[in-house]
Design an enzyme around this catalytic site. Structure first.
Site, short mmCIF file in Angstrom:
data_model
loop_
_atom_site.label_atom_id
_atom_site.label_comp_id
_atom_site.label_asym_id
_atom_site.label_seq_id
_atom_site.Cartn_x
_atom_site.Cartn_y
_atom_site.Cartn_z
N PHE A 161 2.38 -5.78 0.99
CA PHE A 161 3.50 -4.85 1.08
C PHE A 161 3.00 -3.42 1.27
CE2 PHE A 161 7.18 -2.47 -0.78
CZ PHE A 161 8.07 -2.79 0.24
N TYR A 162 1.86 -3.10 0.67
CA TYR A 162 1.24 -1.79 0.90
C TYR A 162 1.05 -1.55 2.39
CZ TYR A 162 -2.64 1.46 1.57
OH TYR A 162 -3.44 2.47 2.03
#
Length: 342
Positions: A161-162
């Protein structure tokens, strides 16, 4: 909110994330080169706040440094800073970092990396700088296996997700560059390391554990490669890119310049991937101690290898990395021992 020396000959830079690892080094380089620097950081507790404060304290030795302790995502905060200081350049490095932490606390990434990016772009729209430079990450290349990674390669398969928030940040910045003509350069960093580094990264964790006689976690059973980039080399690249303002014509056949906006993405790496066991060996040599290794499977969201194609930044700036992994690790271990009094 800090003040400035009164000389009118200085240019002003806004550096977000100025108490962070890379932001601190960028701010120090600019201050040393005669810039005024507004340094924005919220000093969050993702890792040791004392280390962040120590970085800011070193910057505060310069009378031309103005620290601002605030969050990116606070509505209107950045627009107020842009209006007050009218920075010629903006180097946007503040973000919620960490591949693994993004699995545990994804909302923090939405707030810092998406909402914060939006607030920055709105401020730049209202008070356009001569050049907006912002950090992305090599993680945007995701599941790509064709290496070295080039800036014009597809980057649609992020594995954390980063990485997804950083790729979204690139797309957001491109849209503002197109709509409002803001010259924008996005950096894709490759595993940056060196003195004053981040405690959540491998070099810091490995050094601490080895010096304390504890085992280190070696993921994917050591079958990993990273394009380790020493901090001074990275800062050389950023400093060169400040002057490489995206225009309307590509500089070379490798250019990632957008066909519809003054916007490009640029890799900054060593272009020399190192196997994880070799990196650990360099730490062992620098500490004079043998690592105890705990072999583990790959962690979710991680990738087995990274490797930067750096032809574009060489075309733009003449960039050539100078510091070997052995030398860079040695410098870090020396700093670590000094900082922690070991």
């Amino acid at each position: 909110m800090g003040g400035f020396a009164t000389s009118r000959d200085m240019k002003t830079a806004l550096v977000t994330g100025s108490a962070g690892f890379i932001g601190y080094h960028v701010a120090a380089r600019l201050l040393g080169a005669g810039w005024r620097v507004v340094g924005l950081d919220c000093l969050n507790a993702y890792y040791d706040v004392a280390l962040k404060q120590a970085r800011h304290d070193r910057l505060a030795r310069f009378p031309e440094f103005a620290p601002v302790i605030a969050r990116l995502e606070e509505p209107g905060r950045l627009k107020t800073l842009f209006a007050r200081y009218r920075p010629e350049i903006v180097v946007h490095l503040a973000a919620q970092a960490g591949v693994r932490h993004s699995i545990e606390a994804p909302r923090a990434y939405v707030e810092s990396n998406l909402v914060g990016q939006f607030e920055l772009l709105e401020a730049a729209r209202a008070h356009p700088p001569a050049h907006l430079l912002a950090a992305s990450t090599s993680s945007v290349y995701g599941a790509n296996t064709d290496m070295p990674y080039g800036e014009r390669d597809k980057a649609d398969t992020q594995m954390s997700f980063y990485a997804a928030t950083k790729k979204a940040g690139e797309a957001m910045a491109h849209s503002y560059a197109h709509l409002y003509g803001i010259p924008t350069t996005m950096f894709r960093f490759f595993t940056v390391y060196g003195p004053w580094g981040r405690p959540d990264m491998a070099l810091f964790k490995f050094t601490r554990a080895i010096l304390q006689g504890e085992a280190i976690d070696v993921y994917n059973h050591g079958d990993m490669k990273r394009d380790f980039t020493y901090i001074d080399d990275l800062i050389d690249g950023i400093a060169g890119l400040i002057e490489a303002v995206p225009g309307t014509a590509p500089v070379s056949a490798r250019d990632s310049l957008s066909p519809v906006a003054p916007f490009r993405v640029v890799n900054i790496g060593a272009s020399a991937p190192v196997k994880l066991p070799e990196f650990i060996a360099a730490i062992e040599d620098a500490t004079g101690l043998q690592a105890q290794k705990r072999m583990l499977d790959m962690q979710p969201g991680d990738v087995p290898a990274t490797w930067a194609e750096t032809g574009l930044i060489r075309d733009l700036t003449g960039y050539t990395p100078k510091v070997s992994v052995e030398e860079g690790v040695g410098r870090f271990v020396e700093w670590y021992r000094t900082y922690y009094g070991l």
